[in-house]
Design a protein around this motif. Structure first.
Motif, PDB file in Angstrom:
ATOM      1  N   LEU A 168     -10.382  23.924 -61.456  1.00 36.83           N
ATOM      2  CA  LEU A 168     -10.154  22.488 -61.282  1.00 36.83           C
ATOM      3  C   LEU A 168      -8.676  22.190 -61.047  1.00 36.83           C
ATOM      4  CD1 LEU A 168     -12.393  21.036 -64.146  1.00 36.83           C
ATOM      5  CD2 LEU A 168     -12.796  20.744 -61.705  1.00 36.83           C
ATOM      6  N   VAL A 169      -7.826  22.810 -61.878  1.00 35.42           N
ATOM      7  CA  VAL A 169      -6.382  22.570 -61.771  1.00 35.42           C
ATOM      8  C   VAL A 169      -5.850  23.099 -60.447  1.00 35.42           C
ATOM      9  CG1 VAL A 169      -4.139  23.137 -62.782  1.00 35.42           C
ATOM     10  CG2 VAL A 169      -6.065  22.550 -64.277  1.00 35.42           C
ATOM     11  N   GLN A 170      -6.360  24.266 -60.044  1.00 32.19           N
ATOM     12  CA  GLN A 170      -5.916  24.868 -58.782  1.00 32.19           C
ATOM     13  C   GLN A 170      -6.230  23.953 -57.596  1.00 32.19           C
ATOM     14  OE1 GLN A 170      -7.763  28.689 -58.056  1.00 32.19           O
ATOM     15  NE2 GLN A 170      -7.320  28.599 -55.886  1.00 32.19           N
ATOM     16  N   ILE A 171      -7.395  23.330 -57.618  1.00 30.73           N
ATOM     17  CA  ILE A 171      -7.812  22.488 -56.492  1.00 30.73           C
ATOM     18  C   ILE A 171      -7.101  21.140 -56.493  1.00 30.73           C
ATOM     19  CG2 ILE A 171      -9.792  21.174 -55.594  1.00 30.73           C
ATOM     20  CD1 ILE A 171     -11.553  23.567 -56.374  1.00 30.73           C
ATOM     21  N   THR A 172      -6.932  20.553 -57.684  1.00 32.32           N
ATOM     22  CA  THR A 172      -6.408  19.180 -57.754  1.00 32.32           C
ATOM     23  C   THR A 172      -4.922  19.095 -58.044  1.00 32.32           C
ATOM     24  OG1 THR A 172      -6.829  18.963 -60.136  1.00 32.32           O
ATOM     25  CG2 THR A 172      -8.649  18.426 -58.628  1.00 32.32           C
ATOM     26  N   GLY A 173      -4.360  20.143 -58.656  1.00 30.56           N
ATOM     27  CA  GLY A 173      -2.969  20.088 -59.083  1.00 30.56           C
ATOM     28  C   GLY A 173      -2.757  19.201 -60.295  1.00 30.56           C
ATOM     29  N   LYS A 174      -3.829  18.809 -60.979  1.00 33.83           N
ATOM     30  CA  LYS A 174      -3.737  17.928 -62.138  1.00 33.83           C
ATOM     31  C   LYS A 174      -4.269  18.622 -63.381  1.00 33.83           C
ATOM     32  CE  LYS A 174      -4.896  13.833 -59.341  1.00 33.83           C
ATOM     33  NZ  LYS A 174      -5.906  12.744 -59.193  1.00 33.83           N
ATOM     34  N   PRO A 175      -3.791  18.214 -64.564  1.00 38.83           N
ATOM     35  CA  PRO A 175      -4.417  18.701 -65.792  1.00 38.83           C
ATOM     36  C   PRO A 175      -5.818  18.108 -65.934  1.00 38.83           C
ATOM     37  CG  PRO A 175      -2.796  17.028 -66.314  1.00 38.83           C
ATOM     38  CD  PRO A 175      -2.665  17.307 -64.844  1.00 38.83           C
ATOM     39  N   VAL A 176      -6.651  18.751 -66.739  1.00 40.70           N
ATOM     40  CA  VAL A 176      -8.049  18.325 -66.870  1.00 40.70           C
ATOM     41  C   VAL A 176      -8.148  16.889 -67.397  1.00 40.70           C
ATOM     42  CG1 VAL A 176     -10.233  18.811 -68.054  1.00 40.70           C
ATOM     43  CG2 VAL A 176      -8.862  20.696 -67.146  1.00 40.70           C
ATOM     44  N   LYS A 177      -7.218  16.496 -68.266  1.00 37.32           N
ATOM     45  CA  LYS A 177      -7.268  15.141 -68.843  1.00 37.32           C
ATOM     46  C   LYS A 177      -7.132  14.066 -67.767  1.00 37.32           C
ATOM     47  CE  LYS A 177      -2.308  14.620 -69.950  1.00 37.32           C
ATOM     48  NZ  LYS A 177      -2.071  13.491 -69.035  1.00 37.32           N
ATOM     49  N   ASP A 178      -6.447  14.373 -66.667  1.00 38.44           N
ATOM     50  CA  ASP A 178      -6.307  13.408 -65.580  1.00 38.44           C
ATOM     51  C   ASP A 178      -7.498  13.450 -64.628  1.00 38.44           C
ATOM     52  OD1 ASP A 178      -3.897  12.654 -66.644  1.00 38.44           O
ATOM     53  OD2 ASP A 178      -2.691  13.879 -65.284  1.00 38.44           O
ATOM     54  N   ILE A 179      -8.171  14.600 -64.578  1.00 38.40           N
ATOM     55  CA  ILE A 179      -9.366  14.718 -63.736  1.00 38.40           C
ATOM     56  C   ILE A 179     -10.550  14.035 -64.412  1.00 38.40           C
ATOM     57  CG2 ILE A 179     -10.927  16.343 -62.589  1.00 38.40           C
ATOM     58  CD1 ILE A 179      -8.639  18.436 -62.794  1.00 38.40           C
ATOM     59  N   PHE A 180     -10.670  14.267 -65.738  1.00 38.49           N
ATOM     60  CA  PHE A 180     -11.753  13.678 -66.527  1.00 38.49           C
ATOM     61  C   PHE A 180     -11.151  12.908 -67.699  1.00 38.49           C
ATOM     62  CE2 PHE A 180     -13.805  17.902 -65.233  1.00 38.49           C
ATOM     63  CZ  PHE A 180     -14.363  17.371 -64.072  1.00 38.49           C
ATOM     64  N   PRO A 181     -10.716  11.684 -67.492  1.00 35.29           N
ATOM     65  CA  PRO A 181     -10.029  10.936 -68.558  1.00 35.29           C
ATOM     66  C   PRO A 181     -10.895  10.695 -69.793  1.00 35.29           C
ATOM     67  CG  PRO A 181      -9.690   9.887 -66.419  1.00 35.29           C
ATOM     68  CD  PRO A 181     -10.728  10.935 -66.223  1.00 35.29           C
ATOM     69  N   GLN A 182     -12.225  10.670 -69.634  1.00 34.76           N
ATOM     70  CA  GLN A 182     -13.116  10.393 -70.766  1.00 34.76           C
ATOM     71  C   GLN A 182     -13.612  11.663 -71.458  1.00 34.76           C
ATOM     72  OE1 GLN A 182     -13.475   7.163 -71.658  1.00 34.76           O
ATOM     73  NE2 GLN A 182     -12.051   6.815 -69.948  1.00 34.76           N
ATOM     74  N   PHE A 183     -13.180  12.818 -70.991  1.00 34.25           N
ATOM     75  CA  PHE A 183     -13.603  14.084 -71.608  1.00 34.25           C
ATOM     76  C   PHE A 183     -12.969  14.201 -72.992  1.00 34.25           C
ATOM     77  CE2 PHE A 183     -12.450  18.839 -71.704  1.00 34.25           C
ATOM     78  CZ  PHE A 183     -13.586  19.166 -72.429  1.00 34.25           C
ATOM     79  N   ASP A 184     -13.812  14.182 -74.035  1.00 37.49           N
ATOM     80  CA  ASP A 184     -13.233  14.236 -75.380  1.00 37.49           C
ATOM     81  C   ASP A 184     -14.017  15.094 -76.370  1.00 37.49           C
ATOM     82  OD1 ASP A 184     -15.431  12.627 -75.773  1.00 37.49           O
ATOM     83  OD2 ASP A 184     -14.322  10.877 -76.480  1.00 37.49           O
ATOM     84  N   LEU A 185     -14.957  15.944 -75.864  1.00 37.96           N
ATOM     85  CA  LEU A 185     -15.690  16.816 -76.786  1.00 37.96           C
ATOM     86  C   LEU A 185     -16.000  18.137 -76.100  1.00 37.96           C
ATOM     87  CD1 LEU A 185     -16.944  17.137 -79.573  1.00 37.96           C
ATOM     88  CD2 LEU A 185     -19.061  16.135 -78.670  1.00 37.96           C
ATOM     89  N   PHE A 186     -15.560  19.225 -76.739  1.00 36.84           N
ATOM     90  CA  PHE A 186     -15.796  20.585 -76.253  1.00 36.84           C
ATOM     91  C   PHE A 186     -16.700  21.289 -77.254  1.00 36.84           C
ATOM     92  CE2 PHE A 186     -14.076  25.105 -76.152  1.00 36.84           C
ATOM     93  CZ  PHE A 186     -14.848  25.486 -75.064  1.00 36.84           C
TER      94      PHE A 186
END
Length: 501
Positions: free
Chosen positions: A225-243
């Motif tokens: 994801l980071v390689q494709i977008t150049g963004k951290p995951v938190k910016d790609i999925f702002p609502q991601f909050d459970l792993f």
């Protein structure tokens, strides 16, 4: 707040209350499970062979049903696989969960009508306990991803057969299916790298709120994801909050995973196996996993240091002690009897009974008599990383390096793939050695007596473990690299994979 989020809260309170009821008397709960298993088991081929009808107490069970692993019980499993009924449990299983990695090849673990709810409800109840403890249920309104094996099933002996995660995928409640990713079309792709590309394509435009999977494979997904977008995951999925994760200790992966995400998020650890869903983290921040004592499994515990004795003691839940290593033995409504799972646990609480998964009984390093276990090397690595904050680890394994030269003592070799290496590799290796010596008196004695030399740290190139697992056909899914080996099979395999590049 969405409808699913709102409805989950009263359901979470109800499930939590049910769990509290059996936790009030866990010994009686296990005795009830014990009696239920015996009543059904007596009517099977296994039951007749072992006179299960005459068993009255756990001591009788230990006398009449030896603790055995899959290989020792293979003749019974083979009969089940051929479609024979009433072998280990009344009737025929609903499914066979196919796993790999044993000395006899693939394992075929029965999933019966009675045992299926344990697998289906375990992860659900873990999420509902999290909702009850935190009040956070908003993740249920977004997209949920479970990195799992293919849900495609085959027929073996007339029984639907596939990977456990794929089987469970067929039982995801209808109200969650519209939230679930990846799609069926993507999930059935066998090649992990191709599957990963499709997962990225499907999830990039979505509002991902929960992601579940084994940490190293989730890390591969995040890296892509980071390689494709150049963004951290938190910016790609702002609502991601459970792993949600299971299968390996999260700690060696935590720093790199959270750095890739860009912020800390909540996590839930699960203890699933093809043989049963055994425990989950019921309190955020508490590393102990609640052992599921009311889920159709009667547990026995063999002190790890006595496991290889001819007749080791088999303890019940009321007899275990805190901070002692135990090998797990299962008797279950899947038709498992005296089944040695191979995992070791350590109790960190008895009210309620919570465990941490400490390793595999066969995955230890004792080439020189030191009997180092997985938990010790993982704790040692975590401690060393705290002393060298620049260090990030992708994956690692430890193997013996036996020397034939009397002038050069033997030693342990730590093969580590670093995302960020230590500034001073020699000092980092010394920290590892010092940490392991504190945790294992036998290892300390061997170094003090110059029987072993200080460990050898071998950094591996980026992607080394992925290439090695791919060479074995075990890239992605639920596959894991052994932390420890008593031989150099994994170490030499890693080296050979790199030399072949």
């Amino acid at each position: 707040m969405g409808l699913k989020s709102a409805l989950s809260r009263p359901l979470a309170a109800y499930i939590h209350h049910r769990y509290q009821q059996w936790q009030q008397d866990p010994v009686a709960t296990q005795q009830r499970i014990f009696r239920q298993l015996l009543e059904k088991g007596r009517h099977t081929a296994f039951g007749r062979d072992h006179d299960v009808a005459a068993i009255r107490t756990p001591a009788d069970l230990a006398r009449q049903v030896p603790a055995r692993d899959y290989e020792a019980l293979a003749p019974y499993f083979e009969r089940v696989k051929q479609g024979e009924a009433d072998v280990l449990w009344p009737g025929r299983p609903e499914y066979l969960a196919k796993t790999s990695g044993t000395t006899s090849g693939a394992k075929y673990i029965p999933l019966t009508k009675d045992s299926l709810p344990n697998h289906i409800n375990g992860a659900r109840d873990a999420l509902l306990h999290y909702v009850h403890a935190t009040g956070n249920s908003r993740f249920l309104d977004g997209k949920l991803m479970f990195l799992s094996g293919s849900p495609e099933l085959e027929k073996v002996g007339g029984i639907h057969t596939g990977r456990l995660s794929g089987i469970v995928n067929h039982h995801v409640p209808a109200y969650l299916r519209r939230n679930q990713l990846p799609s069926y079309r993507t999930n059935i792709i066998e090649d992990w790298e191709t599957k990963l590309d499709h997962i990225v394509e499907e999830t990039l435009p979505e509002n991902m709120t929960l992601i579940s999977g084994i940490p190293p494979w989730v890390q591969m997904y995040f890296d892509k994801l980071v390689q494709i977008t150049g963004k951290p995951v938190k910016d790609i999925f702002p609502q991601f909050d459970l792993f949600v994760y299971g299968g390996v200790n999260f700690e060696p992966y935590r720093a790199k995973l959270f750095e890739t995400i860009g912020r800390p998020i909540d996590s839930i650890e699960l203890f699933p196996a093809s043989e049963g869903f055994l425990a989950f983290q019921d309190q955020p921040g508490n590393p102990g996993l609640l052992l599921l004592l009311d889920a159709g499994i009667f547990y026995e515990f063999i002190p790890a240091e006595q496991f290889f004795e001819p007749n080791p003691p088999r303890l019940t839940i009321g007899e275990v002690e805190l901070d002692r290593q135990y090998a797990l033995v299962l008797n279950s409504n899947a038709g498992l009897w005296g089944y040695s799972l191979g995992d070791t646990v350590r109790f960190v609480s008895r009210n309620p009974y919570r465990v941490v998964v400490s390793g595999r009984i066969k995955h230890f390093l004792s080439a020189f008599g030191e009997h180092v276990i997985g938990e010790e090397v993982e704790q040692t690595l975590r401690e060393a990383m705290s002393q060298f904050p620049e260090v990030e680890v992708v994956e690692f394994t430890v193997a013996p390096r036996v020397s034939s030269d009397p002038q050069e003592p033997s030693r342990h070799e730590w093969l580590i793939e670093f995302a960020r290496p230590p500034h001073d590799a020699a000092a980092f290796a010394a920290a590892l050695d010092a940490g392991l010596r504190r945790r294992n008196v036998y290892y300390d004695d061997l170094l003090s007596g110059s029987i072993l030399a200080p460990l050898l740290l071998t950094p591996l190139p980026a992607g080394a473990f992925q290439r090695y697992m791919k060479s074995l056909g075990k890239l992605g899914g639920q596959n894991k690299v052994p932390r420890l080996s008593n031989d150099r099979k994994v170490a030499e395999g890693l080296m050979s994979s790199e030399q072949a590049r």
